[in-house]
Write a protein that holds these residues in place. Structure first.
Motif, PDB file in Angstrom:
ATOM      1  N   ALA A 174       0.867  -1.237  -0.028  1.00  0.00           N
ATOM      2  CA  ALA A 174      -0.019   0.028  -0.134  1.00  0.00           C
ATOM      3  C   ALA A 174       0.878   1.271   0.015  1.00  0.00           C
ATOM      4  O   ALA A 174       0.749   2.153  -1.087  1.00  0.00           O
ATOM      5  N   VAL A 175       1.816   1.434   0.959  1.00  0.00           N
ATOM      6  CA  VAL A 175       2.442   2.859   0.895  1.00  0.00           C
ATOM      7  C   VAL A 175       3.620   2.663   0.114  1.00  0.00           C
ATOM      8  O   VAL A 175       3.837   3.562  -0.697  1.00  0.00           O
ATOM      9  N   GLY A 195       7.864  -9.092  -3.429  1.00  0.00           N
ATOM     10  CA  GLY A 195       8.103 -10.581  -3.086  1.00  0.00           C
ATOM     11  C   GLY A 195       7.440 -11.449  -4.169  1.00  0.00           C
ATOM     12  O   GLY A 195       7.346 -12.865  -3.867  1.00  0.00           O
ATOM     13  N   LYS A 199       4.389  -9.327  -8.830  1.00  0.00           N
ATOM     14  CA  LYS A 199       4.413  -7.970  -8.223  1.00  0.00           C
ATOM     15  C   LYS A 199       5.250  -6.904  -8.855  1.00  0.00           C
ATOM     16  O   LYS A 199       5.137  -5.868  -9.130  1.00  0.00           O
ATOM     17  N   TYR A 215      12.814 -10.246  -4.270  1.00  0.00           N
ATOM     18  CA  TYR A 215      13.636 -10.670  -3.157  1.00  0.00           C
ATOM     19  C   TYR A 215      13.647 -12.010  -2.683  1.00  0.00           C
ATOM     20  O   TYR A 215      14.480 -12.704  -2.251  1.00  0.00           O
ATOM     21  N   ASN A 239      10.322   0.119   4.125  1.00  0.00           N
ATOM     22  CA  ASN A 239       9.136  -0.425   4.728  1.00  0.00           C
ATOM     23  C   ASN A 239       9.323  -1.617   5.379  1.00  0.00           C
ATOM     24  O   ASN A 239       8.453  -2.027   6.087  1.00  0.00           O
ATOM     25  N   TYR A 267       8.523  -7.515  12.780  1.00  0.00           N
ATOM     26  CA  TYR A 267       7.169  -7.097  13.360  1.00  0.00           C
ATOM     27  C   TYR A 267       6.840  -8.585  14.331  1.00  0.00           C
ATOM     28  O   TYR A 267       6.287  -8.537  15.143  1.00  0.00           O
ATOM     29  N   VAL A 294       3.308   8.925  10.656  1.00  0.00           N
ATOM     30  CA  VAL A 294       2.667   9.846   9.791  1.00  0.00           C
ATOM     31  C   VAL A 294       1.642  11.127  10.499  1.00  0.00           C
ATOM     32  O   VAL A 294       1.329  12.062  10.039  1.00  0.00           O
ATOM     33  N   ASN A 342      -1.173  -9.477  -0.350  1.00  0.00           N
ATOM     34  CA  ASN A 342      -1.830  -8.161  -0.991  1.00  0.00           C
ATOM     35  C   ASN A 342      -0.876  -7.486  -2.178  1.00  0.00           C
ATOM     36  O   ASN A 342       0.306  -7.535  -1.722  1.00  0.00           O
TER      37      ASN A 342
HETATM   38  N1  LIG Z   1       5.709   5.405   9.807  1.00  0.00           N
HETATM   39  C1  LIG Z   1       4.153   5.369   9.637  1.00  0.00           C
HETATM   40  O1  LIG Z   1       3.663   6.342   9.995  1.00  0.00           O
HETATM   41  C2  LIG Z   1       3.634   4.363   8.891  1.00  0.00           C
HETATM   42  C3  LIG Z   1       2.348   4.365   8.347  1.00  0.00           C
HETATM   43  C4  LIG Z   1       1.796   3.293   7.652  1.00  0.00           C
HETATM   44  C5  LIG Z   1       2.679   2.042   7.559  1.00  0.00           C
HETATM   45  N2  LIG Z   1       3.771   2.204   8.035  1.00  0.00           N
HETATM   46  C6  LIG Z   1       4.639   1.112   7.672  1.00  0.00           C
HETATM   47  O2  LIG Z   1       5.141   1.029   6.379  1.00  0.00           O
HETATM   48  C7  LIG Z   1       5.239  -0.469   5.706  1.00  0.00           C
HETATM   49  C8  LIG Z   1       4.029  -0.750   4.716  1.00  0.00           C
HETATM   50  O3  LIG Z   1       2.861  -0.622   5.318  1.00  0.00           O
HETATM   51  P1  LIG Z   1       1.513  -1.011   4.429  1.00  0.00           P
HETATM   52  O4  LIG Z   1       0.394  -0.709   5.147  1.00  0.00           O
HETATM   53  O5  LIG Z   1       1.773  -0.260   3.043  1.00  0.00           O
HETATM   54  O6  LIG Z   1       1.652  -2.674   4.267  1.00  0.00           O
HETATM   55  P2  LIG Z   1       1.622  -3.249   2.841  1.00  0.00           P
HETATM   56  O7  LIG Z   1       3.037  -2.897   2.139  1.00  0.00           O
HETATM   57  O8  LIG Z   1       0.442  -3.259   2.056  1.00  0.00           O
HETATM   58  O9  LIG Z   1       1.835  -4.910   3.182  1.00  0.00           O
HETATM   59  C9  LIG Z   1       3.008  -5.514   3.678  1.00  0.00           C
HETATM   60  C10 LIG Z   1       4.029  -5.973   2.799  1.00  0.00           C
HETATM   61  O10 LIG Z   1       5.038  -6.436   3.253  1.00  0.00           O
HETATM   62  C11 LIG Z   1       5.755  -7.389   2.594  1.00  0.00           C
HETATM   63  N3  LIG Z   1       6.365  -8.019   3.609  1.00  0.00           N
HETATM   64  C12 LIG Z   1       5.696  -8.771   4.461  1.00  0.00           C
HETATM   65  N4  LIG Z   1       6.684  -9.486   5.313  1.00  0.00           N
HETATM   66  C13 LIG Z   1       7.909  -9.241   4.815  1.00  0.00           C
HETATM   67  C14 LIG Z   1       9.213  -9.626   5.121  1.00  0.00           C
HETATM   68  N5  LIG Z   1       9.572 -10.342   6.013  1.00  0.00           N
HETATM   69  N6  LIG Z   1      10.274  -8.880   4.273  1.00  0.00           N
HETATM   70  C15 LIG Z   1       9.814  -8.172   3.266  1.00  0.00           C
HETATM   71  N7  LIG Z   1       8.538  -7.636   2.951  1.00  0.00           N
HETATM   72  C16 LIG Z   1       7.732  -8.398   3.670  1.00  0.00           C
HETATM   73  C17 LIG Z   1       4.873  -8.155   1.729  1.00  0.00           C
HETATM   74  O11 LIG Z   1       4.851  -7.805   0.372  1.00  0.00           O
HETATM   75  P3  LIG Z   1       5.997  -8.769  -0.718  1.00  0.00           P
HETATM   76  O12 LIG Z   1       5.195  -9.632  -1.262  1.00  0.00           O
HETATM   77  O13 LIG Z   1       6.626  -7.623  -1.266  1.00  0.00           O
HETATM   78  O14 LIG Z   1       6.826  -9.631   0.450  1.00  0.00           O
HETATM   79  C18 LIG Z   1       3.435  -7.243   2.237  1.00  0.00           C
HETATM   80  O15 LIG Z   1       2.474  -7.332   1.132  1.00  0.00           O
HETATM   81  C19 LIG Z   1       5.009  -1.234   7.122  1.00  0.00           C
HETATM   82  O16 LIG Z   1       6.500  -1.628   7.753  1.00  0.00           O
HETATM   83  C20 LIG Z   1       4.079  -0.369   7.894  1.00  0.00           C
HETATM   84  O17 LIG Z   1       4.633  -0.525   9.486  1.00  0.00           O
HETATM   85  C21 LIG Z   1       4.599   2.983   8.706  1.00  0.00           C
END
Ligand SMILES: NC(=O)c1ccc[n+]([C@@H]2O[C@H](COP(=O)([O-])OP(=O)(O)OC[C@H]3O[C@@H](n4cnc5c(N)ncnc54)[C@H](OP(=O)(O)O)[C@@H]3O)[C@@H](O)[C@H]2O)c1
Length: 350
Positions: A174-175, A195, A199, A215, A239, A267, A294, A342
């Motif tokens: 998403a992000v 992944g 994608k 990766y 991320n 996590y 954010v 996703n």
């Molecule tokens: N700082 C802030 O304010 C803030 C706000 C929102 C989100 N975030 C962070 O931004 C990141 C993305 O969030 P999102 O909501 O957009 O989620 P997202 O990217 O839509 O979903 C998570 C994705 O991470 C990948 N993933 C999962 N486990 C993994 C691993 N062990 N190694 C590598 N890739 C992995 C997966 O894609 P693959 O198929 O590519 O593995 C999965 O689709 C998260 O870390 C979240 O905590 C931070």
């Protein structure tokens, strides 16, 4: 009584028949991997809205990686979920009944809501959906915290300049997918890390990334990064953390910026991840690494939303959602983020 009147009218349409609503509670705190066992489904009674409260029928719920951290009993920038209480997150719904002057029945609203089918929520915790020519679910993605995170993280910390090289991890999520598209709008060469081959193709064919690295099929991605980014890396939007980020460290240019957005690879880990110490790279290349939340930019959400909306309408931002239908599927949708189920924003539609 009005409250129950509303719900009974819906009952005539076959949706709900009592003053109760279904909820998902945190049953236990996970140790390591999150599982469906950590959640419990129940029915709770809905109170009548008090002054300044509204009754909302929740239509779309966001599942987000940070929710995994809230399941731990750990001090953070946001309260942990309480055991035996509903899980909560970003959601969009329609007002059924309002005792807040800011809302009327029928209004679409967004904000933090419990994992319930209906909820009584203070009006101050909600905002009205401004742009009604897009699906309300977009307020969980591009026009929600997801889009705002990408926008502020990339532009305020990454500060991309046209011609620079930007690398994004979890790039098809998403992000990541929005951050990468914004970097492309700013004239940068964007490399995504994701992944699966599907994608990666999506990133390059649809979203305008210059190239993408799977990766999972290249466990040692250092070589792929060197080939993908021959001029080095100026901005890394992180991320993920872990091994992927360690690899990026070797190709940072002088005065590169690392946007520490998330560390999803860590996590579900029980132990602190202590990897190779690569911070000498930051000294040698005078790199800035900054974390952010954010919420730091709350005052500027309206400005950012207007820009994101404009890019969406101009076709410069592609909106992609992975939608799972049904309240019963909420825990599974959250768990699926950690196995990459996703592409784009993961949404649960009720
Ligand atoms: N700082 C802030 O304010 C803030 C706000 C929102 C989100 N975030 C962070 O931004 C990141 C993305 O969030 P999102 O909501 O957009 O989620 P997202 O990217 O839509 O979903 C998570 C994705 O991470 C990948 N993933 C999962 N486990 C993994 C691993 N062990 N190694 C590598 N890739 C992995 C997966 O894609 P693959 O198929 O590519 O593995 C999965 O689709 C998260 O870390 C979240 O905590 C931070």
């Amino acid at each position: 009584m009005i409250l129950f009147g509303h719900i009974q009218r819906q009952h005539k349409k076959g949706i709900l028949m009592t003053d109760k609503t279904r909820a998902v509670l945190l049953k236990s705190r996970p140790s390591g991997q999150i599982s469906a066992e950590n959640f419990a489904f129940t029915e709770i009674r809905l109170p009548a809205p008090a002054e300044d409260q509204v009754l909302v029928e929740i239509k779309y719920l966001s599942v987000d990686p940070y929710m995994r951290n809230r399941m731990n009993d750990m001090k953070s920038y946001i309260e942990p979920y309480a055991l035996g209480q509903p899980v909560s997150g970003d959601a969009v719904g329609q007002v059924l009944e309002s005792r807040s002057p800011a809302f009327r029945p029928g209004d679409w609203v967004a904000g933090m809501m419990p994992w319930q089918e209906h909820a009584v929520i203070p009006g101050s915790c909600l905002h009205k959906i401004e742009f009604t020519d897009v699906s309300p679910a977009v307020y969980l993605g591009i026009l929600g915290l997801t889009g705002l995170t990408a926008y502020f993280g990339l532009l305020e910390i990454g500060k991309p300049v046209s011609g620079e090289t930007v690398v994004i991890s979890a790039a098809a999520g998403a992000v990541g997918s929005i951050a990468g598209q914004i970097a492309a709008i700013k004239g940068c060469h964007v490399t995504g890390i994701a992944g699966s081959d599907e994608k990666c193709t999506y990133l390059t064919e649809i979203l305008g990334f210059r190239n993408a690295i799977n990766y999972k099929s290249h466990p040692n991605i250092r070589k792929q990064l060197r080939q993908a980014c021959p001029a080095g890396i100026d901005v890394y939007f992180d991320n993920v953390g872990g091994d992927i980020s360690d690899s990026v460290m070797f190709y940072l240019n002088d005065y590169a910026r690392i946007v520490l957005c998330g560390q999803i690879a860590l996590y579900n880990s029980n132990r602190l991840s202590i990897g190779p110490r690569l911070f000498a790279q930051l000294i040698i290349h005078r790199v800035l690494m900054q974390g952010f939340i954010v919420y730091d930019y709350t005052e500027r959400y309206p400005e950012a939303r207007r820009q994101l909306y404009q890019w969406l309408k101009e076709g410069k931002l592609v909106n992609r959602e992975t939608t799972i239908e049904g309240f019963d599927n909420l825990p599974g949708a959250l768990i699926g983020l950690f196995t990459g189920n996703n592409t784009g924003k993961q949404i649960v539609k009720l």
